[in-house]
Each structure stands twice: as C-alpha cells, then as structure tokens.
Write an enzyme that holds these catalytic residues in place. Structure first.
Site, PDB file in Angstrom:
ATOM      1  N   ASP A  31       0.852  -1.190   0.000  1.00  0.00           N
ATOM      2  CA  ASP A  31       0.000   0.000   0.000  1.00  0.00           C
ATOM      3  C   ASP A  31       0.890   1.244   0.000  1.00  0.00           C
ATOM      4  OD1 ASP A  31      -3.223   0.493   1.005  1.00  0.00           O
ATOM      5  OD2 ASP A  31      -1.830   2.190   1.055  1.00  0.00           O
ATOM      6  N   ILE A  32       0.491   2.241  -0.775  1.00  0.00           N
ATOM      7  CA  ILE A  32       1.304   3.465  -0.899  1.00  0.00           C
ATOM      8  C   ILE A  32       1.280   4.279   0.396  1.00  0.00           C
ATOM      9  CG2 ILE A  32      -0.416   5.092  -1.848  1.00  0.00           C
ATOM     10  CD1 ILE A  32       1.676   5.704  -4.054  1.00  0.00           C
ATOM     11  N   ASN A  86     -12.845  -3.160   2.366  1.00  0.00           N
ATOM     12  CA  ASN A  86     -13.805  -2.053   2.400  1.00  0.00           C
ATOM     13  C   ASN A  86     -14.712  -2.174   1.177  1.00  0.00           C
ATOM     14  OD1 ASN A  86     -12.607  -0.947   4.726  1.00  0.00           O
ATOM     15  ND2 ASN A  86     -11.061   0.105   3.491  1.00  0.00           N
ATOM     16  N   GLY A  92     -16.152   2.674   3.346  1.00  0.00           N
ATOM     17  CA  GLY A  92     -14.812   3.260   3.369  1.00  0.00           C
ATOM     18  C   GLY A  92     -13.975   2.940   2.151  1.00  0.00           C
ATOM     19  N   GLN A  93     -14.596   2.339   1.122  1.00  0.00           N
ATOM     20  CA  GLN A  93     -13.822   2.010  -0.081  1.00  0.00           C
ATOM     21  C   GLN A  93     -13.517   3.278  -0.870  1.00  0.00           C
ATOM     22  OE1 GLN A  93     -15.727  -0.859  -2.675  1.00  0.00           O
ATOM     23  NE2 GLN A  93     -13.905  -1.084  -3.970  1.00  0.00           N
ATOM     24  N   HIS A  99     -10.105  -5.290  -3.510  1.00  0.00           N
ATOM     25  CA  HIS A  99      -8.795  -5.570  -2.918  1.00  0.00           C
ATOM     26  C   HIS A  99      -8.962  -5.968  -1.458  1.00  0.00           C
ATOM     27  CE1 HIS A  99      -9.653  -1.261  -2.557  1.00  0.00           C
ATOM     28  NE2 HIS A  99      -9.009  -1.282  -1.396  1.00  0.00           N
ATOM     29  N   HIS A 101      -6.986  -5.768   2.034  1.00  0.00           N
ATOM     30  CA  HIS A 101      -5.852  -5.207   2.786  1.00  0.00           C
ATOM     31  C   HIS A 101      -5.343  -6.292   3.738  1.00  0.00           C
ATOM     32  CE1 HIS A 101      -6.670  -0.760   2.203  1.00  0.00           C
ATOM     33  NE2 HIS A 101      -7.857  -1.246   1.880  1.00  0.00           N
TER      34      HIS A 101
HETATM   35  P1  5GP Z   1      -9.716   1.401   0.124  1.00  0.00           P
HETATM   36  O1  5GP Z   1      -9.986   2.596   0.982  1.00  0.00           O
HETATM   37  O2  5GP Z   1     -10.339   1.531  -1.229  1.00  0.00           O
HETATM   38  O3  5GP Z   1     -10.046   0.115   0.823  1.00  0.00           O
HETATM   39  O4  5GP Z   1      -8.155   1.336  -0.004  1.00  0.00           O
HETATM   40  C1  5GP Z   1      -7.454   1.827  -1.086  1.00  0.00           C
HETATM   41  C2  5GP Z   1      -6.001   1.729  -0.702  1.00  0.00           C
HETATM   42  O5  5GP Z   1      -5.235   1.886  -1.878  1.00  0.00           O
HETATM   43  C3  5GP Z   1      -5.547   2.817   0.275  1.00  0.00           C
HETATM   44  O6  5GP Z   1      -5.017   2.208   1.444  1.00  0.00           O
HETATM   45  C4  5GP Z   1      -4.495   3.595  -0.502  1.00  0.00           C
HETATM   46  O7  5GP Z   1      -3.401   4.003   0.301  1.00  0.00           O
HETATM   47  C5  5GP Z   1      -4.077   2.615  -1.582  1.00  0.00           C
HETATM   48  N1  5GP Z   1      -3.665   3.253  -2.829  1.00  0.00           N
HETATM   49  C6  5GP Z   1      -4.316   4.229  -3.504  1.00  0.00           C
HETATM   50  N2  5GP Z   1      -3.652   4.555  -4.618  1.00  0.00           N
HETATM   51  C7  5GP Z   1      -2.546   3.767  -4.652  1.00  0.00           C
HETATM   52  C8  5GP Z   1      -1.464   3.646  -5.576  1.00  0.00           C
HETATM   53  O8  5GP Z   1      -1.363   4.334  -6.601  1.00  0.00           O
HETATM   54  N3  5GP Z   1      -0.507   2.712  -5.290  1.00  0.00           N
HETATM   55  C9  5GP Z   1      -0.577   1.917  -4.172  1.00  0.00           C
HETATM   56  N4  5GP Z   1       0.402   1.051  -3.983  1.00  0.00           N
HETATM   57  N5  5GP Z   1      -1.588   2.012  -3.281  1.00  0.00           N
HETATM   58  C10 5GP Z   1      -2.563   2.923  -3.519  1.00  0.00           C
END
Ligand code: 5GP
Ligand code: ZN
Length: 112
Positions: A31-32, A86, A92-93, A99, A101
């Site tokens: 994760d970034i 999420n 919270g998505q 994906h 986590h």
């Molecule tokens: P969500 O909130 O949709 O469950 O999580 C999305 C996740 O993707 C977040 O934790 C966010 O930090 C990660 N993320 C968003 N954009 C990027 C990206 O360009 N590269 C990587 N490696 N992670 C990302």
C-alpha cells in the site's frame, strides 16, 4: 481493464508499484500509504468493482485471495495480521477495484 481505474493501471504496469507477488489472476503490492509496518493489497487482475459485485462465479478467485493472505503475511515475518475489505463508499472504499488489505507488525493491533 477499466481505463480510469488506478489498480488496473498498476496491473498493466502503467503505474509503478512495489509488487510482492503475482500470478495469472492476482497481483499483490505494498500500500502506498501503509497504516502498519507491513501493509499490502491483494488485488485480482480482472476489474471487479467491489466485494458487492461478486457472485458464486468468483468463489475460486476469492478463496485464492484469502489463502494468499496468511501465506504472504508469514513470509513478511508477521505472526498475526488483520485483513480488511472495504466495500462501497459507506464501507470506506476509495479505490473501486476489489482488494484485500493485509496489515500488521510492530504492536498488537487495536480491536477496532
Ligand atoms: P480502500 O480505501 O479503497 O479500501 O483502499 C485503497 C487503498 O489503496 C488505500 O489504502 C491507498 O493508500 C491505496 N492506494 C491508492 N492509490 C494507490 C497507488 O497508486 N498505489 C498503491 N500502492 N496504493 C494505492
Ligand atoms: Zn480496475
């Protein structure tokens, strides 16, 4: 492939990522913005919007993604970890490509 989707771009190699696993169906990268010392995302290569878009035809893929979680977590030295999916904005998505986590390391994670 969804042209506007950031994870599809990562799958395609158009956006770089710290990849830790890949096969024909799944990619896993860090994760970034990690929320724990180890934090990676298990992502299907196929564009699936969320867990709510899945049906029984996705059973095998979802099973594979879940089995990968402990496998890769242990390889990264985690003795325990948390998984999180999420689903939808209210869940919270933020990235609308399914994906899982996986995160942990350091201290015992809080209950919520
Ligand atoms: P969500 O909130 O949709 O469950 O999580 C999305 C996740 O993707 C977040 O934790 C966010 O930090 C990660 N993320 C968003 N954009 C990027 C990206 O360009 N590269 C990587 N490696 N992670 C990302
Ligand atoms: Zn996508």
């Amino acid at each position: 492939m969804n042209g506007d989707c950031i994870f599809c771009k990562i799958v395609n190699g158009d956006i770089p990522s710290k990849k830790i696993y890949e096969d024909d169906e799944v990619i896993v990268f860090n994760d970034i913005h990690p929320i724990a010392p180890v934090h990676f995302l298990i992502v299907p290569k196929q564009h699936i919007e969320s867990l709510a878009s899945c049906d029984y035809s996705h059973e095998e893929l979802l099973g594979k993604m879940l089995v990968l979680a402990p496998n890769l977590a242990m390889k990264h030295g985690l003795k325990g970890f948390r998984t999180m999916i999420n689903t939808g904005s209210e869940g919270g998505q933020e990235v609308f490509h399914l994906h899982v986590h996986v995160f942990g390391g350091g201290t015992v994670l809080p209950k919520t």
